[in-house]
Design a protein around this motif. Structure first.
Motif, PDB file in Angstrom:
ATOM      1  N   SER A 124      -6.300   4.463  -1.337  1.00 18.06           N
ATOM      2  CA  SER A 124      -5.729   3.428  -0.474  1.00 18.06           C
ATOM      3  C   SER A 124      -6.053   3.683   0.993  1.00 18.06           C
ATOM      4  CB  SER A 124      -4.214   3.354  -0.675  1.00 18.06           C
ATOM      5  OG  SER A 124      -3.587   4.601  -0.375  1.00 18.06           O
ATOM      6  N   ARG A 125      -6.205   4.944   1.379  1.00 18.97           N
ATOM      7  CA  ARG A 125      -6.571   5.246   2.765  1.00 18.97           C
ATOM      8  C   ARG A 125      -7.861   4.526   3.157  1.00 18.97           C
ATOM      9  NH1 ARG A 125      -7.792  10.046   2.005  1.00 18.97           N
ATOM     10  NH2 ARG A 125     -10.035   9.706   1.889  1.00 18.97           N
ATOM     11  N   ILE A 165      -1.978   3.074  -4.597  1.00 12.50           N
ATOM     12  CA  ILE A 165      -2.614   4.233  -3.975  1.00 12.50           C
ATOM     13  C   ILE A 165      -4.119   4.292  -4.293  1.00 12.50           C
ATOM     14  CG2 ILE A 165      -0.589   5.684  -3.626  1.00 12.50           C
ATOM     15  CD1 ILE A 165      -2.779   6.250  -6.681  1.00 12.50           C
ATOM     16  N   GLU A 173       3.730   1.680  -5.513  1.00  6.92           N
ATOM     17  CA  GLU A 173       2.852   1.411  -4.380  1.00  6.92           C
ATOM     18  C   GLU A 173       1.400   1.602  -4.802  1.00  6.92           C
ATOM     19  OE1 GLU A 173       5.856   3.253  -0.954  1.00  6.92           O
ATOM     20  OE2 GLU A 173       4.451   4.544  -2.057  1.00  6.92           O
ATOM     21  N   ARG A 204      -7.480   0.270   2.257  1.00 10.52           N
ATOM     22  CA  ARG A 204      -6.641  -0.492   3.194  1.00 10.52           C
ATOM     23  C   ARG A 204      -7.393  -0.790   4.486  1.00 10.52           C
ATOM     24  NH1 ARG A 204      -0.423   1.036   4.958  1.00 10.52           N
ATOM     25  NH2 ARG A 204       0.015  -0.922   6.074  1.00 10.52           N
ATOM     26  N   TRP A 231       0.825  -1.201   0.000  1.00 13.40           N
ATOM     27  CA  TRP A 231       0.000   0.000   0.000  1.00 13.40           C
ATOM     28  C   TRP A 231       0.864   1.257   0.000  1.00 13.40           C
ATOM     29  CZ3 TRP A 231      -4.858  -0.674  -1.147  1.00 13.40           C
ATOM     30  CH2 TRP A 231      -5.558  -1.801  -0.720  1.00 13.40           C
ATOM     31  N   GLY A 232       0.388   2.271  -0.711  1.00 12.40           N
ATOM     32  CA  GLY A 232       1.004   3.591  -0.667  1.00 12.40           C
ATOM     33  C   GLY A 232       0.091   4.575   0.041  1.00 12.40           C
ATOM     34  N   ASP A 233       0.518   5.803   0.130  1.00 15.40           N
ATOM     35  CA  ASP A 233      -0.215   6.853   0.848  1.00 15.40           C
ATOM     36  C   ASP A 233      -0.994   7.704  -0.154  1.00 15.40           C
ATOM     37  OD1 ASP A 233      -1.189   8.823   2.485  1.00 15.40           O
ATOM     38  OD2 ASP A 233       0.762   9.519   3.206  1.00 15.40           O
ATOM     39  N   SER A 234      -2.293   7.444  -0.261  1.00 18.31           N
ATOM     40  CA  SER A 234      -3.104   8.213  -1.210  1.00 18.31           C
ATOM     41  C   SER A 234      -3.217   9.677  -0.789  1.00 18.31           C
ATOM     42  CB  SER A 234      -4.506   7.599  -1.339  1.00 18.31           C
ATOM     43  OG  SER A 234      -5.138   7.490  -0.080  1.00 18.31           O
ATOM     44  N   ASP A 235      -3.132   9.947   0.517  1.00 16.05           N
ATOM     45  CA  ASP A 235      -3.223  11.329   0.981  1.00 16.05           C
ATOM     46  C   ASP A 235      -2.020  12.156   0.542  1.00 16.05           C
ATOM     47  OD1 ASP A 235      -5.641  10.876   2.176  1.00 16.05           O
ATOM     48  OD2 ASP A 235      -4.832  10.563   4.180  1.00 16.05           O
ATOM     49  N   ALA A 236      -0.908  11.491   0.261  1.00 12.47           N
ATOM     50  CA  ALA A 236       0.289  12.212  -0.162  1.00 12.47           C
ATOM     51  C   ALA A 236       0.274  12.538  -1.654  1.00 12.47           C
ATOM     52  CB  ALA A 236       1.541  11.391   0.171  1.00 12.47           C
TER      53      ALA A 236
END
Length: 446
Positions: free
Chosen positions: A221-222, A199, A197, A225, A130-135
């Motif tokens: 992804s937030r 996202i 990743e 996940r 998983w990556g950070d969708s918020d980023a």
């Protein structure tokens, strides 16, 4: 010489020559998903309306569908869309080396359109991270891999076009938008960032033709996940509940409330005994912050409350009569979980659900809906995407007046008639009042 307008030139690291290395690494973790649904002994609508006409029976039919997914752990857990596998009789996963494996459903969440499958682990099974969708910011690279139109292992590249899109697909819409080409069959596949990743989970497109026009949507992804972790650990989803009915604030309402702007969510009513009532929230309050998150409107508060773990304590900022106050609130668990995820509860097996959230007719909605004062029925609050109700044309805001010629007065009446029709393997015939107009809708039990 062309001017750069004061912007520093992009580095080679920021604009890669290609994405071949990432694709080589991640392609083995992306799968195609094939499903089959066998429909047996389905009675035609003519048979139902004219049971003595001696109409024929439809022979058993097989519906096949195709989607995408991605391996999330070496134990064999695979993420996809709920609409890819909902009501499937058989599910198979096709890996990049063309090997096929049967899969079972671990859990589904129609409200976010996320599902988790399980296959027997394979040797050296490749999994995604998983990556950070918020980023992710608009303009960042995005890579989609999936099986559009059955063409497995298809790679498309684009950028993130926007965040937090609400496309009215469900109560918890918060999509990423991308212009990476997404078509039918991409549903459930991963959306990667430039580091490889995940996202997002590719879910929907806007297209007048059915093909890609560069407007695709992915569950961030937030959200995905959190849903996936819950489905793997418990097989079901628990969402936070605070017990308020909300409405948007119009400029005229804001002016009447003495507020400087139309931001926030107006509390139309508070459920008796709910966390909101215990915390002191009242009808007419405007909720402007929830646990240090600014609330711009109803959708923001719906997402914020649902994402809280039941039992957690939050701080709610309300505006009442022009005065702000902070209240402490303990989030509860939704007791009507199946209805809130678009399914009528306790109607039989888990994979046979009508897909409507129902309630009594709200008094304040009668005039807006064009209902006569003496109209009785059951109010359709929400309709789950890709559900039987949605496929039959039932819409939020409809009023179910009767089912199988029996007058409906409460949600349990609808459930009873739906259950009877399922037992008889016949469609249920609803009479609907829609904005003052009467129409019939038949929903098949398939």
């Amino acid at each position: 010489m062309l001017s750069t307008g004061g912007l520093a030139p992009a580095t080679a690291q920021e604009i890669p020559n290609d994405f071949s290395a990432i694709v080589r690494q991640k392609l083995p973790a992306v799968v195609a998903i094939t499903t089959r649904q066998i429909i047996q002994d389905q009675t035609t609508l003519n048979d139902f309306l004219n049971p003595f006409d001696g109409g024929g029976r439809i022979q058993p039919q097989v519906r096949e569908a195709l989607g995408s997914g991605f391996v999330i752990s070496p134990e064999g857990y695979i993420v996809t869309n709920n609409h890819v596998v909902a009501d499937a009789t058989e599910i198979h996963v096709v890996f990049s080396d063309k090997e096929t494996a049967p899969a079972r459903v671990v859990g589904r969440d129609p409200a976010t359109d996320i599902a988790v499958l399980k296959v027997d682990p394979r040797p050296n099974m490749t999994a995604t991270a998983w990556g950070d969708s918020d980023a992710m910011q608009p303009g960042a690279w995005t890579i989609a891999i999936g099986s559009p139109f059955g063409l497995g292992g298809t790679v498309t590249v684009g950028v993130l076009s926007a965040r937090s899109r609400d496309i009215q697909a469900g109560p918890y819409d918060d999509f990423l938008q991308t212009d990476a080409s997404i078509n039918r069959g991409n549903s459930g596949g991963p959306l990667f960032n430039a580091r490889g990743e995940v996202i997002g989970v590719n879910t929907a497109i806007v297209s007048p033709s059915g093909g890609s026009i560069g407007i695709g949507f992915a569950v961030p992804s937030r959200t995905a996940r959190t849903i996936v972790d819950q489905l793997i650990s418990t097989g079901r989803i628990e969402r936070g509940f605070i017990g308020v009915r909300l409405q948007e604030i119009t400029p005229s309402i804001a002016e009447a409330l003495g507020m400087p702007g139309a931001k926030g969510a107006l509390v139309a009513s508070v459920e008796a005994g709910s966390p909101a009532q215990k915390a002191g929230i009242q009808a007419g309050d405007v909720i402007t912050r929830f646990n240090d998150k600014d609330i711009q409107g109803v959708h923001d508060l719906t997402l914020a409350a649902a994402s809280q773990k039941p039992g957690s304590k939050v701080t709610v900022t309300t505006n009442r009569g022009g005065t702000n106050q902070e209240l402490s609130l303990t989030v509860d668990r939704r007791r009507d979980q199946e209805e809130q995820t678009g399914a009528i509860p306790s109607l039989g097996t888990e994979d046979q659900r009508l897909g409507m959230s129902l309630s009594a007719i709200p008094d304040e909605a009668r005039q807006q809906l064009g209902l006569q004062a003496d109209t009785t029925g059951v109010f359709v609050q929400d309709v789950a995407p890709n559900s039987l109700a949605a496929e039959s044309g039932i819409r939020p805001g409809d009023v179910i007046v009767s089912a199988n010629n029996r007058n409906m007065t409460q949600p349990s009446d609808v459930r009873e008639e739906w259950a009877k029709s399922r037992q008889q393997k016949k469609p249920v015939l609803f009479r609907i009042d829609r904005q003052g107009q009467s129409l019939f809708v038949a929903v098949a039990n398939s």
